[in-house]
Each structure stands twice: as structure tokens, then as C-alpha cells.
Design a protein around this motif. Sequence first.
Motif, PDB file in Angstrom:
ATOM      1  N   UNK A   8      34.443  67.605  85.123  1.00 30.70           N
ATOM      2  CA  UNK A   8      33.857  68.172  83.899  1.00 30.70           C
ATOM      3  C   UNK A   8      34.491  69.526  83.567  1.00 30.70           C
ATOM      4  N   UNK A   9      34.854  70.274  84.611  1.00 27.98           N
ATOM      5  CA  UNK A   9      35.347  71.635  84.387  1.00 27.98           C
ATOM      6  C   UNK A   9      36.516  71.713  83.394  1.00 27.98           C
ATOM      7  N   UNK A  10      37.605  70.975  83.619  1.00 30.63           N
ATOM      8  CA  UNK A  10      38.720  71.114  82.671  1.00 30.63           C
ATOM      9  C   UNK A  10      38.315  70.734  81.255  1.00 30.63           C
ATOM     10  N   UNK A  11      37.391  69.812  81.124  1.00 33.81           N
ATOM     11  CA  UNK A  11      36.982  69.353  79.796  1.00 33.81           C
ATOM     12  C   UNK A  11      36.340  70.502  79.016  1.00 33.81           C
ATOM     13  N   UNK A  12      35.381  71.168  79.648  1.00 33.96           N
ATOM     14  CA  UNK A  12      34.681  72.234  78.912  1.00 33.96           C
ATOM     15  C   UNK A  12      35.559  73.470  78.774  1.00 33.96           C
ATOM     16  N   UNK A  13      36.356  73.747  79.805  1.00 33.68           N
ATOM     17  CA  UNK A  13      37.262  74.881  79.694  1.00 33.68           C
ATOM     18  C   UNK A  13      38.275  74.629  78.584  1.00 33.68           C
ATOM     19  N   UNK A  14      38.606  73.368  78.384  1.00 29.28           N
ATOM     20  CA  UNK A  14      39.578  73.014  77.342  1.00 29.28           C
ATOM     21  C   UNK A  14      38.981  72.952  75.953  1.00 29.28           C
ATOM     22  N   UNK A  15      37.726  73.329  75.793  1.00 27.06           N
ATOM     23  CA  UNK A  15      37.178  73.472  74.452  1.00 27.06           C
ATOM     24  C   UNK A  15      36.380  72.286  73.928  1.00 27.06           C
ATOM     25  N   UNK A  16      36.184  71.249  74.750  1.00 31.23           N
ATOM     26  CA  UNK A  16      35.329  70.152  74.306  1.00 31.23           C
ATOM     27  C   UNK A  16      33.885  70.560  74.562  1.00 31.23           C
ATOM     28  N   UNK A  17      33.037  70.393  73.541  1.00 33.10           N
ATOM     29  CA  UNK A  17      31.672  70.849  73.749  1.00 33.10           C
ATOM     30  C   UNK A  17      30.809  69.734  74.317  1.00 33.10           C
ATOM     31  N   UNK A  18      29.874  70.137  75.185  1.00 35.64           N
ATOM     32  CA  UNK A  18      29.065  69.145  75.895  1.00 35.64           C
ATOM     33  C   UNK A  18      28.223  68.305  74.949  1.00 35.64           C
ATOM     34  N   UNK A  19      27.868  68.878  73.809  1.00 37.83           N
ATOM     35  CA  UNK A  19      27.045  68.130  72.869  1.00 37.83           C
ATOM     36  C   UNK A  19      27.837  67.008  72.203  1.00 37.83           C
ATOM     37  N   UNK A  20      29.162  67.063  72.295  1.00 37.22           N
ATOM     38  CA  UNK A  20      29.988  66.008  71.728  1.00 37.22           C
ATOM     39  C   UNK A  20      30.466  66.315  70.327  1.00 37.22           C
ATOM     40  N   UNK A  21      31.404  65.480  69.844  1.00 42.83           N
ATOM     41  CA  UNK A  21      31.858  65.591  68.472  1.00 42.83           C
ATOM     42  C   UNK A  21      32.948  66.599  68.232  1.00 42.83           C
ATOM     43  N   UNK A  22      33.294  67.357  69.249  1.00 46.17           N
ATOM     44  CA  UNK A  22      34.273  68.407  69.027  1.00 46.17           C
ATOM     45  C   UNK A  22      35.078  68.653  70.286  1.00 46.17           C
ATOM     46  N   UNK A  23      36.387  68.733  70.140  1.00 43.18           N
ATOM     47  CA  UNK A  23      37.251  68.991  71.280  1.00 43.18           C
ATOM     48  C   UNK A  23      38.395  68.014  71.305  1.00 43.18           C
ATOM     49  N   UNK A  24      38.926  67.744  72.498  1.00 42.58           N
ATOM     50  CA  UNK A  24      40.036  66.806  72.570  1.00 42.58           C
ATOM     51  C   UNK A  24      40.720  66.843  73.909  1.00 42.58           C
ATOM     52  N   UNK A  25      41.676  65.926  74.107  1.00 42.70           N
ATOM     53  CA  UNK A  25      42.275  65.776  75.429  1.00 42.70           C
ATOM     54  C   UNK A  25      43.337  66.821  75.737  1.00 42.70           C
ATOM     55  N   UNK A  26      43.985  67.371  74.715  1.00 42.36           N
ATOM     56  CA  UNK A  26      45.030  68.352  75.001  1.00 42.36           C
ATOM     57  C   UNK A  26      44.414  69.581  75.680  1.00 42.36           C
TER      58      UNK A  26
END
Lengths: 502, 316
Positions: free
Chosen positions: B251-269
Motif C-alpha cells: 500500500x505504501x508506494x501507492x499512497x506515496x505515489x499520489x493515489x488517494x485511498x478513497x479512490x478515483x484519483x491517482x495512477x500507476x506511474x
Amino acid sequence: MAETVLQVKSVTKHFPGVVALNQVDFNNYAGEIHALVGENGAGKSTLIKVIAGAYQPDGGEIIFGGQKTVWDSPHQSREAGISVIYQEFNLFPDLTVAENIFMGNEPLKAFRLIDYPKMIKESDELLSKFGICIEPLKKVKDLSVAEQQMVEIAKGMCNQTKLFILDEPTAGISDQEAETLFERLAVLKAEGVSVIYISHRLGEIFQIADRVTVLKDGNLVDTFDTKAIDKNTLVSKMVGRDLEDIYPPKGGEAGGEALSIKSLSVGHLVKDVSFSLRQGEILGLAGLVGSRRTELAHGLFGSLPITAGSYKLGGREVSATNPQASIRSGLGFLTEDRKNEGLVLGQSIEANITMPILAQFANNSLVDFKREKNFCQQEMDKYAIVAKSGEVLVNNLSGGNQQKVLFSRWVQACGGVLILDEPTRGVDVGAKVEIYKIIRDLAESGLAILLISSELQEVVGMCDRVVVMKEGRLAGELENDQISEESIMHLATLSRENFVCD
Amino acid sequence: MSEAFKKVVSKIDPSIGIVSGLVLLLVIAGFFVSDRFGTTQNLLNILENSVSLGLASMGQTLVILTGGIDLSIGGIISLTSCLTSGVINGNSSLMFPVIAGVLLLGIAIGALNGVLIVRLGVHPLIVTLGMSMVLQGVTLMYTLEPPGAMPLSWDLVAYGKLLGVPVAPLVMVLIFIAMWAFLKKARLGRYIFAVGGNAEAARLSGIRQNRVVVFVYTACGFFATLTGLYLVSRMGIGDPRIGGYYMLSSITPVVVGGTILAGGKGGVIGTLIGVYLIIVLRNLLNFMDITSFYQWIIEGVIIIVAVSFYVERKKV
Ligand SMILES: Nc1ncnc2c1ncn2[C@@H]1O[C@H](COP(=O)(O)OP(=O)(O)OP(=O)(O)O)[C@@H](O)[C@H]1O
Ligand SMILES: [Mg+2]
């Protein structure tokens, strides 16, 4: 007689404790605009959700295009050619305008990839048909409520539809934008599209609809030809009684200065606005969509930063920079976006009403539930909020009833100046009359009221004085006899011909 | 390419700028901390260390974009890694059938997660937490020790090189790029954002939201299995406890990378760069001889600080 597109036969829908629809019959022809009216909670939205497959009926049947249909999801009805603009916004805040408009209906290239250039081009065309300037690549969360409503409408229009359903599309947009919508609907109608149109603005119904069906408490009252019925009769069918005057008499003595604003600016949104408001006065704040009335209110309330100028509340300079401080200094603010900025949808009516004033019901920081409950029951009676009890979650209320909950909250919480942003958005005529009376009574009891409304009739009917905004600046002020729909429109649109999309 | 299209591409989230900046800072700091940091050997090390975390977080990103979460990743990794080396047990003729079987199993577990979430209406956190416990239990029933062995040739997956370039880290990056394109351009990719942004609106827009949900958990099961297979290759053997680390670390890289936990915003890069942030940081701290307790503390602080930068504040 034209071809029957939709036939609803004796449809019933129950929710826990409510019969939202009770054996309702309804039909729609090709090339007609059929209006659906009724009080808040009458079951209008439920009916269209059943038609669109968003709810499954408990009884009865739906025949669409000659065939009996049982949808289990909106996906199917959409494929079959039903397009719906729902009452509550169904937009994706972090996606762009273009993506929103074409959601579920994207133009595709090979491999189910989205054809972005085409999508953007078509969004642009669609939006400009409405004469509005919204950049298709803007994120929806950066739009005003009215602009979002226009996106919602455009979204409904991009489909190839046989049946087009609109649930209160004009709530919160100004008459100017509404006119362009009506022109589009007339075109669709001529092309043979069948339209169901829900609205609480009865004027519109007589302007555009061929037939009108009235629902009351989940029951079908009757269907009429609009030519064969007049407004008063329609109102009495809806509310079950005759309404006297819609607007209470104006007047009353204005007292001392309650709010005075001096060259106020809110970022680059609102520029150099000055006006004042006295106790006991109802001041209208009119203007077109995007004239930044809401942003001005947010500035006063401390939820957007003021960048220049100042204002006084009750003679005292205010340096409030957050809503808590504003509430303490006597300002109440009923926001226009009830879903995002107003209500806590997953909580009860009671919790929502007492939210900013919970301290009043606390003894030594413990909440006195009994007192809270009694109080809320009174409020619910006063505003005729239709619900089984105060414990019902706001989520499960009809749109108009949600609005009344919000209204009750801010009237309680406010101590001197009350800002009302589109207070009757989605409220039925009967309740409107009540709310107007309450607003007038509040003014007479000494409150100062700033009424932001896009419904010109309402502004003209209610306000003692009107200031008009245009593109973030003050365009003029009108008093007494000067107030009319024409004069407001004139100020609001002045030199709009030079207006260009940026 | 039209002007408007370029604009879409150029709209990169500020969070990506911030994580990239942080990675850059750490790399620069690395050169000062130790002269061994800049060696080719160490840089290759960093790349290789990032593969397993990258694959696990890839699946997690898809799930979080829909507003969900998958805590069963760890269980899937443990189970698939043990089954692979345990069943093959050095017999290279079994290799391909077993790997195919394990991949199917991982996909099936992911799909089951999705179906349970959709059908039962239970929150993903609960469903996948339960699933993770079941899987961990099954794994431990199967074996308490690292089981069996892999044929030597399977080493190639982790250590294979093409013209001196390690293949696995490269493939991982390619997977990220492919998934980026998928999210950006494919219809299903957009629907993932739509479901995360506003599930009811997605349903009312005629999107078959349940399918989208099942899809992301299935994909997540697939990527978790890839992680397991890669780890088996790196260590030559499965390990019944190895997955535990990935349950939360993915989960760490995902949130650090700007994807928000609530969903709908962020991305794999953002996630990819987040992975490098974590791995480079660990590498650096190792060079500084900082014990693992401090590493945890520093990592924790960085996560909170980094994410606090992207929180949207009301602006004019
Ligand atoms: N999901 C739900 N759960 C429980 N009750 C519901 C739900 N949706 C609607 N209701 C109830 O069903 C009744 C009809 O609601 P509906 O939304 O159809 O009214 P409406 O005619 O559209 O009113 P409005 O003009 O205020 O939009 C109301 O009493 C409402 O509280
Ligand atoms: Mg409604």
C-alpha cells in the motif's frame, strides 16, 4: 395518436416504512414532452428510477417500445435507448468535463480504446450548443454547481435516445440557461424523441409540456393536457388545497446596519464588491450562472480567503477567516450544494439539524437526546419534512426534503445575518410558500437576509432590495418599484455580447 | 496529434513531481553517503530489489483506484510461492504446468475476492483480510518450512540478463507503462476511475460497476502471483511467511505515489516512483549503517510527510 413509447402499468415500490409508488399508471408518446409534478416525496424520482432500472419495482410492469421489460441495471435501459438526468448530481469530480459527458458512452477506436480527440471535439460542440463556455478538459470539481448541472444535461444529450428523462434539470440554473435547454428539448421533440420532464417550476411546465401527470403521496392523481388546465388548478391537485398568494407581503421597517461590505475581493473570482444590508431586510443577490455570487458568500463565511477589502457584521469589523468564527459572530450560510457542502448524508435528520448548535442541547457536554428529539420533531412539523421519524437517514429523503432539513439547520444556527444560497432549490410549491413565509418572518424578527437565487420570480417576489452581480463585480442595485425580472436581467447581461470564452 | 490531446497528456499530477523530486534527492544524497552507492552493482541491486514490491503494488494500485483495498496479496504470495517450489520439487518437467496452475489459482482467488465483495456487499477490507487469514492458514497447513526446490533454470526469471541488462526490472517497468496506457486510454481503465470517484454515479451512468470491481481484484490476484513466482526465482525456494511483509507494504508506494485511498484519483506511474522511493531509501539507510528500527521510523515519517504535501487544500 402518436406511437406509445413507454407504458407503466400499476407499478408499486416500497421502501422501509414508505410506499413510494402505489399502483401508478403512466404512459409516454413519441414526440411529446410529458411533465411529472407533485410535492416533495410524492414519488417522482422513484418512478423514473424504476423506469430506468435503477430500482426494481415490487409490482406492476413496464412496457418499453412495445415489449415488457425487466431491467436489473441502468446499463440495460441505457442500451435500450433511455437516457436519464438524475436529480442528484452523478458526476465524477476528478475526471474532466469531456470524460464526464461521455461516461458510459465513449467514442471508441480499435481495442476498446477511447478516441480522445473525438470525445473532446464533440463535448465542445455539445456545450457550445448550450451557449456556455466550459473548457472540456477542466475537472468537474472545479466547476460551479450550475456549471455542473449544465454538464449533467449535456451528458444526457450525448446519447442516441428514444426516451429522455430529466429530473429537475433547471434547479439552480438561471432562466437564461433554462431557455437554451428548452430550445434543445423542442428540437428533440420534433425529432420524435419522447421526453419526461420533472420540475417544481410550474411556469416551465406550461411553457414546454404537452401533458402533465400529478403524483401525490405515491399515488397517481391524474394526467391532464396542459392546454386544458390552469396553474391554480394544477397547484391544488398537487398540494390538495388552494394556495393563496405565493409570496408574503413585503414591507416592515428596516433597522440598523447588519452587514456592510467594502470593496471586497475574493482572489480573482470576486472583485471590489461593496454593499450593505440592514436588519429586517431581505436583500436579493441576483446574476447569471458563474457571476460569482456563491464565491462572494463563501468569502463572507470564511470558507474562501478574502484577498482585499473588509466587511462589518453588526457594526463590528470581522476578521473571521474560518467558518467556526463566522458562525460565532452570527453568520449563517445555507450552501447551494447540499450534497457536498451541506448535509451528512449517512446521518439522521436529527443529527443534521442540530449539527452546528449541538451545544444548545448539551448539559455538561452530554447531549440531552430527548430534548434534541423533541426539538427536531417540531422542526420537521414546521417545514413539513416527510419522513417516518427524525431518525431516518438523510440519504433516504427526497431531494426537496433534504433541502428543508438544511434550511431548518441554518435558521436555528444563525444569529444576525443569514445567507441563503438557492434556498428553494428542488422544493415543491406548497413548501416554497411555507419557506417564503418563514424567511419573511425571520426578517420581521430582525434578522438580515441575503438571498441568492437564480429564480427571478423568487427574487422579485421576496426581496426588498436587489444587487446584481456580473462576472465577479457588482453590476447595479435595484430598489422597490425598480425590481422586475426585466431590470435584473438587463443588469445581469449588460454588455454580455462582448463576452468571450477564455 | 491534436492540441487538445497533448493537453491531456501534459496534465501530470503534482504528486508525481514531488515523489520524483524526493527520489532524486535521495540518489544525490546517496553519492555523498558512500562511494559504493553509485556503483553499477549497487544500482542494479536497487533495480532488482524493486521488482517484487513493484509487482505487488501494481495490483494494489488498481484496487485502491476503485476505492477498495486488497489485504490478501500477502497470503496469495505465500501460498503460490510455496506451491510452486513444493510441487515442482526440482523436477523441471513439471515447471510449466505448475506455473500455469499457480497463475490460474492466483487469478481465481482474486476473482473470488471480487465476487464476494460484490455479492455480499461486505467492505473489501474485511473480505480480503479474511481471505488473507484463510490463505495464510492453508499455506501453513501445507508447509511450515520452505518446501521443495526449483530447477536451476528458473533462476533466469530473477537473474536473467539481456546484453548485460537485467530483464526482470525492465519487464516490471514495461508492465507499469502498459498499465498506465490501459488506465489512460482503454474504456475499462476509465471505468476504474469512475467507480472509485462515485460508485453510484457510475452505476447510474450505465457502467457495470460490479464487473469493474471483480476485474481489479482478479488483476490484483494475478500480479500477486507474479510476485510470488518472482520471489521463488530469487530465492530458489518458496517461503510460507514471505507474503506477510507485502500485505501492508504494497500500500505504501501507492499512497506515496499520489493515489488517494478513497479512490478515483491517482495512477500507476506515481506508484512506480513510490516503489523506487522506498527501495532507494532502504538502500541508503543500509549504507549509513542505520539499524532496521530506525529505518522503520524514518520510512514512516517520510510517508506521512510526503502524502501531506498532496492533500488538496481549498484554493482560490
Ligand atoms: N432509497 C430510499 N430508501 C428509503 N426511502 C426512500 C428512498 N428513496 C426514496 N425514498 C422515499 O420515497 C418517497 C418518494 O421519494 P422521491 O425521491 O421519489 O420523491 P420526489 O417526488 O422525487 O420528491 P422531490 O420533489 O423532493 O425530489 C419519499 O418519502 C422518500 O423518503
Ligand atoms: Mg425527486
